[in-house]
Write a protein that holds these residues in place. Structure first.
Motif, PDB file in Angstrom:
ATOM      1  N   GLY A 275      -1.017  -2.450 -10.934  1.00  0.00           N
ATOM      2  CA  GLY A 275      -0.943  -3.235  -9.699  1.00  0.00           C
ATOM      3  C   GLY A 275       0.459  -3.351  -9.122  1.00  0.00           C
ATOM      4  O   GLY A 275       0.754  -4.309  -8.402  1.00  0.00           O
ATOM      5  N   PHE A 278       0.448  -3.473  -5.306  1.00  0.00           N
ATOM      6  CA  PHE A 278      -0.017  -4.757  -4.782  1.00  0.00           C
ATOM      7  C   PHE A 278       1.098  -5.791  -4.822  1.00  0.00           C
ATOM      8  O   PHE A 278       1.374  -6.482  -3.818  1.00  0.00           O
ATOM      9  CB  PHE A 278      -1.217  -5.240  -5.588  1.00  0.00           C
ATOM     10  CG  PHE A 278      -1.592  -6.676  -5.322  1.00  0.00           C
ATOM     11  CD1 PHE A 278      -2.248  -7.024  -4.146  1.00  0.00           C
ATOM     12  CD2 PHE A 278      -1.265  -7.678  -6.229  1.00  0.00           C
ATOM     13  CE1 PHE A 278      -2.576  -8.354  -3.890  1.00  0.00           C
ATOM     14  CE2 PHE A 278      -1.599  -8.992  -5.975  1.00  0.00           C
ATOM     15  CZ  PHE A 278      -2.254  -9.331  -4.807  1.00  0.00           C
ATOM     16  N   THR A 281       3.824  -5.038  -2.358  1.00  0.00           N
ATOM     17  CA  THR A 281       3.395  -5.400  -1.004  1.00  0.00           C
ATOM     18  C   THR A 281       3.511  -6.893  -0.774  1.00  0.00           C
ATOM     19  O   THR A 281       3.994  -7.341   0.283  1.00  0.00           O
ATOM     20  CB  THR A 281       1.944  -4.944  -0.772  1.00  0.00           C
ATOM     21  OG1 THR A 281       1.856  -3.531  -0.965  1.00  0.00           O
ATOM     22  CG2 THR A 281       1.488  -5.300   0.633  1.00  0.00           C
ATOM     23  N   SER A 483       1.824 -14.631  -5.668  1.00  0.00           N
ATOM     24  CA  SER A 483       1.056 -13.773  -4.762  1.00  0.00           C
ATOM     25  C   SER A 483      -0.177 -14.500  -4.236  1.00  0.00           C
ATOM     26  O   SER A 483      -0.516 -14.405  -3.051  1.00  0.00           O
ATOM     27  CB  SER A 483       0.646 -12.482  -5.475  1.00  0.00           C
ATOM     28  OG  SER A 483       1.789 -11.746  -5.893  1.00  0.00           O
TER      29      SER A 483
END
Length: 500
Positions: A275, A278, A281, A483
């Motif tokens: 990940g 992810f 980002t 996140s």
């Protein structure tokens, strides 16, 4: 060589013409504004003349306008009246006698007879002083008839001093252009020279010149040098609280943002995990979003009528406005700056150094504290400084979420737009630079005390994990929580578009 000299002359000549045109326009605008102000003062003085107690009135004018010499001529010789002269002081009487010998004097008096004010365009030098001269009619308030003339000599030293400063700055710019052009023409890499020149022009036009104008605005009042604005700004408690509030907010935000940025950067560059895209980002998304979008989400979720605080938890005394809310919002919005800087720094560290330390029986914590952390310290310091500067300059978030907590950026905005005190706003804006400059100097001094160099050649692409499994789980959990928090904030914005 001749071609280079010709190129140097042409370049400097063109820039000199441009600089002359710009600063000539600045001088003209400044002088026009000064003349307009002089005429306004002349009309104010003329309209305030009483019917009696002229001497007391002249003393009041001397206290109110110390740079203006006033001579009042009561009665008009053109109407067959015997003029009566009132002088503000012996100096004004002496100046008036010299003024009567000049060729424009009769024209000025004649203009007042026809109810017209006359401004003599040329600056008069009398003794050691220079003056602007105005002739203003004195009107009877009830019927508007001319009853006398007012001769005013305005000290021009303040305006002339400012003009000298303007042209001094212009000459300085021409000198800098000459130096840059000389380096450009006589260096082996002209591309680099032109790049430096372009950067210099951009910095001078959009940074140096606005700062100069803002600073000039704070030290000149009505065309005269004065430090009253700075005295007021530096001695007013409200401004001091706002300055300390900005510094405190910047320090908290820079520290928390750097910690979170390092957490993401270290996890994504020095650990093997799934990940990565992810998390990368999520760590960069706040950079591309509007600066106040996270603030609106925080208010919708944790405000006085927030979804979480009021609807779910039933809290009525929870207050998100102030320092705590600002630190949260700015941290979420600015930790990507630290992440991007630290990612590059950590990727440049050769993993074989960490591997060599572990082969020498150093435990994971020892490797981190003696190898990884010291080599990444310049990046940490730079990240902290960048976030601190952004936090100090942030305006949108404090404007919405500061509540009663004062910060300098909002105070400067309110001074300009709310109080219409442009000089105070300019002083506060310049004051914002001081903490950032101090932080920069401290950072440079601290980092330059040691040399951070690795001499192993190209960094190894192989990752040597120095984080133990529990630490790895902790770091991944922290990234997941942050996140998830960001996703919640952005989801709130999207949901708010469809909820009435």
């Amino acid at each position: 060589m001749k071609a280079k000299i010709l190129k140097l002359i042409v370049t400097v000549g063109l820039f000199a013409v441009l600089i002359f045109w710009v600063f000539n326009s600045i001088e003209k605008e400044f002088v026009d504004a000064g003349k307009k102000r002089i005429i306004e003062i002349s009309n104010l003085i003329s309209s305030s003349i009483p019917k009696a107690n002229i001497k007391n009135w002249l003393q009041d004018m001397n206290a109110k306008y110390p740079d203006v010499q006033v001579v009042y001529i009561k009665g008009l010789e053109e109407y067959g009246e015997t003029p009566e002269y009132f002088y503000q002081s012996a100096e004004s009487a002496d100046l008036f006698l010299k003024l009567k010998t000049m060729d424009f004097f009769d024209y000025g008096i004649e203009s007042t007879v026809y109810e017209e004010a006359y401004f003599h365009e040329s600056i008069l030098k009398i003794k050691d002083n220079q003056y602007f001269v105005t002739f203003v009619p004195v009107l009877e308030p009830e019927y508007g008839m001319v009853t006398g003339s007012l001769v005013l000599l305005h000290n021009a030293s303040g305006i002339l001093k400012t003009i000298r400063i303007i042209w001094g700055f212009a000459l300085l710019l021409i000198g800098v252009v000459f130096i840059v052009s000389f380096i450009t023409s006589f260096t082996r890499d002209p591309t680099l020279g032109f790049t430096i020149l372009i950067v210099f022009i951009i910095v001078g036009t959009f940074i140096a010149y606005p700062l100069y104008e803002a600073f000039k605005l704070t030290i000149f009042q009505n065309g005269e040098f004065s430090l009253d604005v700075w005295k007021k700004v530096l001695t007013t408690k409200n401004y001091s609280l706002a300055l300390w509030g900005s510094i405190k907010l910047g320090m908290f935000t820079a520290t928390t943002s750097t910690l979170i940025g390092f957490l993401f950067a270290f996890s994504l560059t020095r650990m093997k995990l799934k990940g990565k895209k992810f998390f990368a980002t999520m760590a960069t998304m706040p950079v591309i979003s509007p600066p106040f979008s996270l603030t609106l989400s925080i208010i919708l979720l944790f405000g006085n009528n927030g979804l979480i605080t009021r609807k779910l938890l039933g809290l009525t005394s929870f207050d998100i406005y102030g320092l705590d809310g600002l630190v949260i919002v700015q941290t979420m919005g600015m930790f990507p700056i630290a992440f991007l800087v630290l990612s590059g720094v950590l990727e440049a560290i050769d993993s074989t150094l960490e591997e060599a330390s572990m082969n020498m029986q150093a435990n994971r914590w020892k490797v981190f504290t003696t190898v990884t952390l010291p080599l990444s310290f310049p990046g940490i310091a730079s990240s902290w400084l960048l976030v601190f500067s952004n936090s100090m300059a942030d305006f949108a978030n404090p404007l919405i979420l500061s509540g009663k907590y004062k910060v300098l950026s909002v105070e400067a905005y309110l001074e300009v737009t709310g109080m219409h005190r442009l000089q105070n706003g300019a002083a506060l804006s310049i004051l914002l630079l001081i903490p950032t400059l101090v932080a920069f100097l401290i950072q440079r001094y601290w980092v330059n005390r040691k040399t951070y160099i690795t001499v192993t050649g190209k960094p190894s692409a192989r990752i040597v994990e120095i984080a133990s499994k529990p630490v790895k789980i902790f770091l991944i959990t922290m990234m997941g929580v942050i996140s998830a928090f960001l996703i919640g904030l952005y989801s709130t914005i999207v949901a708010g578009c469809f909820v009435k």
